[in-house]
Design a protein around this motif. Structure first.
Motif, mmCIF file in Angstrom:
data_model
loop_
_atom_site.group_PDB
_atom_site.id
_atom_site.type_symbol
_atom_site.label_atom_id
_atom_site.label_comp_id
_atom_site.label_asym_id
_atom_site.label_seq_id
_atom_site.Cartn_x
_atom_site.Cartn_y
_atom_site.Cartn_z
ATOM 1 N N GLU A 131 0.879 -1.002 -0.045
ATOM 2 C CA GLU A 131 0.080 -0.035 -0.182
ATOM 3 C C GLU A 131 0.953 1.427 -0.051
ATOM 4 O O GLU A 131 0.528 2.172 -0.781
ATOM 5 C CB GLU A 131 -1.077 0.010 1.106
ATOM 6 N N ARG B 28 2.337 1.667 -3.352
ATOM 7 C CA ARG B 28 1.378 2.218 -4.402
ATOM 8 C C ARG B 28 1.292 3.678 -4.053
ATOM 9 O O ARG B 28 1.176 4.670 -5.250
ATOM 10 C CB ARG B 28 -0.028 1.750 -4.072
ATOM 11 N N GLN C 248 4.378 5.465 -5.738
ATOM 12 C CA GLN C 248 4.307 5.410 -7.187
ATOM 13 C C GLN C 248 3.355 6.515 -7.721
ATOM 14 O O GLN C 248 3.689 7.166 -8.526
ATOM 15 C CB GLN C 248 3.879 4.009 -7.523
ATOM 16 N N LYS C 249 2.293 6.818 -7.017
ATOM 17 C CA LYS C 249 1.156 7.930 -7.333
ATOM 18 C C LYS C 249 1.971 9.253 -7.112
ATOM 19 O O LYS C 249 1.753 10.059 -8.054
ATOM 20 C CB LYS C 249 -0.038 7.916 -6.530
ATOM 21 N N THR D 149 -8.360 4.523 -0.658
ATOM 22 C CA THR D 149 -8.245 3.173 -1.242
ATOM 23 C C THR D 149 -9.346 2.626 -0.359
ATOM 24 O O THR D 149 -9.776 3.075 0.623
ATOM 25 C CB THR D 149 -6.948 2.436 -1.235
#
Length: 387
Positions: free
Chosen positions: A19, A22, A25-26, A162
């Motif tokens: 998580e 992620r 990366q965003k 999320t």
């Protein structure tokens, strides 16, 4: 792309490493859009969002998380706090400094060691956690680098939640609702603010939760004229108002809510509350994907214009929520704001109006932006509670 987290659940973190990967990366993708070669994250809520570390030690000195696409994130922290940062974050590359005067040279060395291809570095200039003196010291150490304002970058990424985040937030709202219900059921002539606060703490703890005491406001009678106020040994009398703003919290995710009550009757605050409900419902109705934050704010102010009392509202109508109650620099529902709402954003709209006598009274909702509009997450009505 190598990021510096392994895809397992760390015992000290609320989410799996994947998580945090992620999220990072965003942020890298957002950095590319802003033409940033590196980013120094210093806002405490943003540090927790990207690393898991709650940033408690960062109140004393900056703890920048250095992000460079294609490289492992590097934490620059005070040596004294290393024992908390290492088990409390997913970051493996950690550089330490000892005193305030060490911060800039150590941080600059860490940046140079990453061999950044370009020279454009983003700083969170509009957030807490980075003082002008820190910026000046870094500029002196890195004269060839160009610093850019990246205040909104991480907050924009963090605005969209999320499923894992929403699960925590829904539990936090259950605790908020329990706090509100306890507040309402506790009201009687002579009970003191501190007694009600103790009742709330006890009931929420029994349910396995906590409330964010540092951001809570609980006020009776004339004290509802205070913009913020912790509960005191102040009793409520008959025909007096009561005001509560409180938030359940889970793993740093806080869900605030405003609820008001009147013991008996109190004409001025009752009228203020009626109007706040009308404003709130207009704001909630305006929330949908594609709407701008400014348009949502305008929907509420139009109600006040129709009633000829625009001066009753002297603040924004809402803000982005998530880790920490609020973070300076995040999305704000205020006049002229151009941020575009997206599904899975969470927003709190405290509509607190200021009456002629100085009473601050109103209500709020906490919503999830969906494809169809706004999902209200609280189960306690935003109408006035009469005891």
């Amino acid at each position: 792309m190598t990021i510096g987290c392994s895809a397992v659940l760390h015992a000290g973190l609320p989410f799996p490493y994947a998580e945090y990967e992620r999220r990072q990366q965003k942020v890298f993708e957002a950095m590319e859009r802003e033409n940033l070669d590196a980013l120094l994250v210093t806002a405490h809520g943003h540090l927790q969002y990207l690393s898991g570390y709650d940033a408690r030690g960062a109140y004393f000195m900056p703890f920048p998380l250095i992000l460079v696409p294609g490289q492992k994130p590097t934490f620059v922290v005070r040596e004294y706090e290393l024992g908390s940062v290492r088990p409390g974050s997913c970051i493996q590359e950690i550089v330490t400094y000892r005193e305030q005067f060490d911060f800039a040279p150590v941080c600059a060395d860490a940046i140079r060691g990453l061999r950044i291809k370009g020279r454009r570095i983003g700083l969170e200039l509009g957030c807490w956690g980075l003082a002008p003196a820190d910026v000046n010291a870094l500029q002196a150490q890195l004269p060839d680098m160009k610093f850019a304002d990246a205040t909104r970058l991480v907050g924009t990424v963090a605005a969209v939640k999320t499923g894992l985040e929403l699960e925590l937030m829904r539990f936090a709202m259950e605790m908020t609702d329990l706090a509100v219900q306890t507040f309402q059921s506790s009201l009687r002539v002579g009970i003191r603010e501190a007694e009600v606060a103790a009742n709330i703490d006890r009931e929420v703890e029994r349910a396995g939760g906590v409330v964010q005491a540092t951001s809570s406001t609980l006020l009776f009678g004339e004290r509802t004229k205070l913009s913020h106020g912790s509960p005191k040994q102040h009793p409520i009398g008959n025909n007096q108002p009561a005001f509560l703003e409180i938030g359940g919290v889970k793993n740093g995710y806080a869900f605030g809510l405003v609820r008001s009550a009147v013991l008996g009757r109190h004409a001025e605050t009752e009228l203020l509350h009626d109007l706040s409900v009308e404003v709130l419902e207009a704001v909630v109705d305006a929330i949908k994907p594609g709407a701008t934050a400014g348009e949502v704010d305008s929907a509420g102010r139009e109600v006040l214009e129709r009633h000829g009392c625009t001066k009753l509202l002297n603040h924004r109508v809402g803000y982005q929520t998530g880790i920490r109650w609020v973070e300076r620099g995040n999305l704000s529902l205020e006049p002229g704001a151009r941020d575009i709402l997206e599904p899975n954003m969470t927003l709190h709209m405290p509509i607190i109006l200021c009456g002629e006598s100085g009473y601050l009274f109103g209500t709020s909702e906490h919503v999830l932006v969906t494809e169809r509009g706004a999902e209200i997450l609280s189960r306690t009505p935003h109408t006035l509670y009469r005891a």
